[in-house]
Design a protein around this motif. Structure first.
Motif, PDB file in Angstrom:
ATOM      1  N   PHE A 167       0.808  -1.223   0.000  1.00 30.33           N
ATOM      2  CA  PHE A 167       0.000   0.000   0.000  1.00 30.33           C
ATOM      3  C   PHE A 167       0.843   1.276   0.000  1.00 30.33           C
ATOM      4  O   PHE A 167       0.317   2.356  -0.234  1.00 30.33           O
ATOM      5  CB  PHE A 167      -0.911   0.019   1.247  1.00 30.33           C
ATOM      6  CG  PHE A 167      -1.944  -1.052   1.267  1.00 30.33           C
ATOM      7  CD1 PHE A 167      -3.120  -0.916   0.531  1.00 30.33           C
ATOM      8  CD2 PHE A 167      -1.764  -2.206   2.008  1.00 30.33           C
ATOM      9  CE1 PHE A 167      -4.093  -1.900   0.553  1.00 30.33           C
ATOM     10  CE2 PHE A 167      -2.734  -3.203   2.031  1.00 30.33           C
ATOM     11  CZ  PHE A 167      -3.898  -3.051   1.301  1.00 30.33           C
ATOM     12  N   PHE A 170       0.775   4.502  -2.286  1.00 31.73           N
ATOM     13  CA  PHE A 170      -0.429   5.337  -2.311  1.00 31.73           C
ATOM     14  C   PHE A 170      -0.473   6.336  -1.155  1.00 31.73           C
ATOM     15  O   PHE A 170      -1.487   7.007  -0.937  1.00 31.73           O
ATOM     16  CB  PHE A 170      -1.674   4.439  -2.312  1.00 31.73           C
ATOM     17  CG  PHE A 170      -1.582   3.346  -3.337  1.00 31.73           C
ATOM     18  CD1 PHE A 170      -1.700   3.632  -4.686  1.00 31.73           C
ATOM     19  CD2 PHE A 170      -1.299   2.046  -2.948  1.00 31.73           C
ATOM     20  CE1 PHE A 170      -1.570   2.629  -5.635  1.00 31.73           C
ATOM     21  CE2 PHE A 170      -1.165   1.036  -3.892  1.00 31.73           C
ATOM     22  CZ  PHE A 170      -1.301   1.336  -5.247  1.00 31.73           C
ATOM     23  N   ASP A 173      -3.356   6.878   1.474  1.00 31.42           N
ATOM     24  CA  ASP A 173      -4.514   7.616   0.967  1.00 31.42           C
ATOM     25  C   ASP A 173      -5.446   6.621   0.288  1.00 31.42           C
ATOM     26  O   ASP A 173      -5.124   6.064  -0.763  1.00 31.42           O
ATOM     27  CB  ASP A 173      -4.059   8.696  -0.014  1.00 31.42           C
ATOM     28  CG  ASP A 173      -5.198   9.593  -0.475  1.00 31.42           C
ATOM     29  OD1 ASP A 173      -6.310   9.076  -0.701  1.00 31.42           O
ATOM     30  OD2 ASP A 173      -4.976  10.807  -0.633  1.00 31.42           O
ATOM     31  N   GLU A 176      -6.357   7.406  -3.368  1.00 34.28           N
ATOM     32  CA  GLU A 176      -5.275   7.098  -4.313  1.00 34.28           C
ATOM     33  C   GLU A 176      -5.267   5.608  -4.633  1.00 34.28           C
ATOM     34  O   GLU A 176      -5.134   5.202  -5.793  1.00 34.28           O
ATOM     35  CB  GLU A 176      -3.930   7.515  -3.714  1.00 34.28           C
ATOM     36  CG  GLU A 176      -3.696   9.010  -3.670  1.00 34.28           C
ATOM     37  CD  GLU A 176      -3.433   9.597  -5.051  1.00 34.28           C
ATOM     38  OE1 GLU A 176      -2.888   8.879  -5.911  1.00 34.28           O
ATOM     39  OE2 GLU A 176      -3.801  10.758  -5.273  1.00 34.28           O
ATOM     40  N   TYR A 177      -5.401   4.785  -3.601  1.00 34.18           N
ATOM     41  CA  TYR A 177      -5.417   3.342  -3.815  1.00 34.18           C
ATOM     42  C   TYR A 177      -6.630   2.932  -4.635  1.00 34.18           C
ATOM     43  O   TYR A 177      -6.533   2.137  -5.573  1.00 34.18           O
ATOM     44  CB  TYR A 177      -5.414   2.607  -2.470  1.00 34.18           C
ATOM     45  CG  TYR A 177      -5.510   1.107  -2.621  1.00 34.18           C
ATOM     46  CD1 TYR A 177      -4.442   0.386  -3.145  1.00 34.18           C
ATOM     47  CD2 TYR A 177      -6.663   0.414  -2.271  1.00 34.18           C
ATOM     48  CE1 TYR A 177      -4.523  -0.986  -3.314  1.00 34.18           C
ATOM     49  CE2 TYR A 177      -6.756  -0.956  -2.424  1.00 34.18           C
ATOM     50  CZ  TYR A 177      -5.680  -1.653  -2.947  1.00 34.18           C
ATOM     51  OH  TYR A 177      -5.758  -3.011  -3.120  1.00 34.18           O
ATOM     52  N   ALA A 180      -6.173   3.863  -8.255  1.00 37.56           N
ATOM     53  CA  ALA A 180      -5.116   3.066  -8.877  1.00 37.56           C
ATOM     54  C   ALA A 180      -5.625   1.682  -9.246  1.00 37.56           C
ATOM     55  O   ALA A 180      -5.309   1.158 -10.321  1.00 37.56           O
ATOM     56  CB  ALA A 180      -3.927   2.958  -7.924  1.00 37.56           C
ATOM     57  N   THR A 181      -6.439   1.074  -8.377  1.00 36.06           N
ATOM     58  CA  THR A 181      -6.938  -0.268  -8.674  1.00 36.06           C
ATOM     59  C   THR A 181      -7.933  -0.253  -9.822  1.00 36.06           C
ATOM     60  O   THR A 181      -8.155  -1.285 -10.464  1.00 36.06           O
ATOM     61  CB  THR A 181      -7.609  -0.901  -7.441  1.00 36.06           C
ATOM     62  OG1 THR A 181      -8.744  -0.104  -7.051  1.00 36.06           O
ATOM     63  CG2 THR A 181      -6.634  -1.002  -6.277  1.00 36.06           C
ATOM     64  N   THR A 187      -3.675  -5.327  -7.400  1.00 39.65           N
ATOM     65  CA  THR A 187      -4.189  -4.754  -6.154  1.00 39.65           C
ATOM     66  C   THR A 187      -3.408  -5.381  -5.004  1.00 39.65           C
ATOM     67  O   THR A 187      -2.593  -6.284  -5.206  1.00 39.65           O
ATOM     68  CB  THR A 187      -5.683  -5.061  -5.958  1.00 39.65           C
ATOM     69  OG1 THR A 187      -5.830  -6.446  -5.607  1.00 39.65           O
ATOM     70  CG2 THR A 187      -6.488  -4.741  -7.203  1.00 39.65           C
TER      71      THR A 187
END
Length: 426
Positions: A167, A170, A173, A176-177, A180-181, A187
């Motif tokens: 993690f 990111f 945040d 943000e995660y 992104a996924t 992931t």
């Protein structure tokens, strides 16, 4: 609209809650709502009812719409655990996830100080706890879990650090995660699953450390897994991420029943407490804690208590992550539940819902019901802030308050405090 006088009773002191205590009877779960996260009277009456449930009915713990790590520090304080804050105010003042005023306020301090005083006279194994049900604390829970593993199961520390490292890009945040996924195939789901599997294998072999601290470590691991899922679904479906969150809260409550006692008081917003099937949430594919409690535990063992106010003031932010403000709450929209009750009653009142569909039209018709979240703009009342609701199906009892006032927060929001991703304002 007749029959309201038979239902409503004036609400002036905790003794006026007697009809509600009678309605609760031997039920093991009492879920008490609030129509905003920033109104003094909702918190004060909820605390008054909870005190009576603990003193008179033997309720064993309070579970709230808050993060597990933060609330566990409060729990340790009210239970007089070694090394915990002697004054629960210090534990509450350390809350740093926006909106901190939800729990870091004078009303919660007053209740938690009372609870610590109540627990002083009880054997350690019978002390009443205070726990958080929410799902947001992915990074905080991971850090807490790593700290516990270092002390008790060092063989798993490296695996936990590897999961956390997934993690790290990111910046702790969730938004943000989540984004992104959406655009990348990888992931952190598998890293979390591997960590949980190893922890489960270890749990089957031994019980290292203090039992409650071990339970807390396991709960932090569950939070990490469900928070990862929550943030991943957040960008795909608002309804689905809502459901992940509320199912997590209901599951956490069930886990607590196995560990902390069989009688629980739950504190959350009306939007979580009131049965979703009696609102427009069901049509949107959403479930909530109140519905899940009734489905899992049966209507005889669950009492859902809602709140509503006609006018007054509230603490909220004008936008997500904004500094808190004292904001006016205008008189409720014409035709709403709050407006109808203002016209019928005109004073603070307790309404216990009769069974078998009995009672007046306003109890069983679909009327607008005000819901103020942590973001609130009074000027937008005519368009939003109301949930179509069948009051007599959504709740088992309802506390109507004519005039309300803002909470008193312990501190202003600090610039360094963490703001969770924008998903749900309640």
């Amino acid at each position: 609209m007749t029959g309201h006088h038979e239902l409503a009773r004036p609400l002036r002191s905790p003794a006026d809650l007697d009809p509600l205590l009678e309605r609760i009877g031997d039920a093991g779960i009492v879920a008490i709502g609030e129509a905003s996260h920033g109104t003094h009277e909702y918190y004060a009456w909820r605390a008054a009812l909870t005190r009576r449930l603990i003193e008179e009915r033997g309720f064993g713990f309070v579970a709230v719409e808050g993060d597990w790590p933060d609330c566990y520090r409060v729990n340790r304080s009210v239970k007089l655990r070694d090394g915990a804050h002697e004054d629960p105010r210090d534990a509450l003042d350390s809350f740093d996830r926006w909106p901190t005023w939800m729990w870091a306020n004078d009303d919660v301090v007053d209740f938690c100080r009372w609870l610590r005083g109540f627990n002083v006279e009880r054997p350690e194994a019978e002390r009443v706890g205070f726990y958080g049900l929410d799902v947001y604390s992915l990074w905080e829970s991971m850090h807490e879990l790593i700290g516990w593993l270092r002390e008790h199961e060092p063989q798993h520390v490296q695996r936990a650090i590897e999961a956390l490292r997934c993690f790290e890009p990111f910046g702790e945040d969730g938004a943000e995660y989540a984004f992104a996924t959406r655009f990348a195939p990888t992931t952190c789901e598998q890293a979390v699953i591997d960590l949980l599997r190893h922890l489960a294998e270890e749990r089957s072999r031994g019980t290292a450390g203090d039992p409650e601290d071990r339970f807390s470590a396991e709960q932090n691991a569950v939070v990490v897994a469900n928070a990862e899922l929550y943030y991943r679904t957040m960008v795909q479906s608002s309804a689905e991420s809502w459901n992940v969150r509320d199912v997590h809260m209901a599951d956490t409550l069930d886990r607590l029943f196995e560990f902390a006692g069989d009688k629980a008081v739950v504190w959350e917003h009306n939007t979580h407490i009131g049965d979703a099937r009696a609102t427009d949430m069901a049509a949107a594919g959403m479930v909530n804690v109140g519905q899940l409690l009734r489905e899992r535990h049966g209507t005889d063992d669950v009492v859902l208590v809602g709140f509503g106010g006609y006018r007054g003031g509230v603490i909220a932010g004008a936008e997500w992550g904004a500094q808190m403000e004292r904001l006016p709450v205008p008189p409720a929209r014409s035709g709403s539940i709050e407006s109808v009750l203002h016209g019928l009653l005109g004073e603070d009142s307790l309404i216990v819902v009769p069974g078998h569909g009995e009672g007046p039209e306003w109890l069983h018709g679909r009327l607008d019901h005000r819901a103020i979240g942590v973001v609130y703009r009074p000027e937008r009342e005519r368009w939003g802030n109301y949930v179509p609701t069948v009051l007599g199906e959504r709740y088992d009892a309802f506390l109507y308050l004519n005039d309300t006032s803002p909470l008193r927060p312990l501190h202003l929001e600090r610039p360094e405090e963490h703001v969770p991703p924008l998903a749900h304002a309640v």
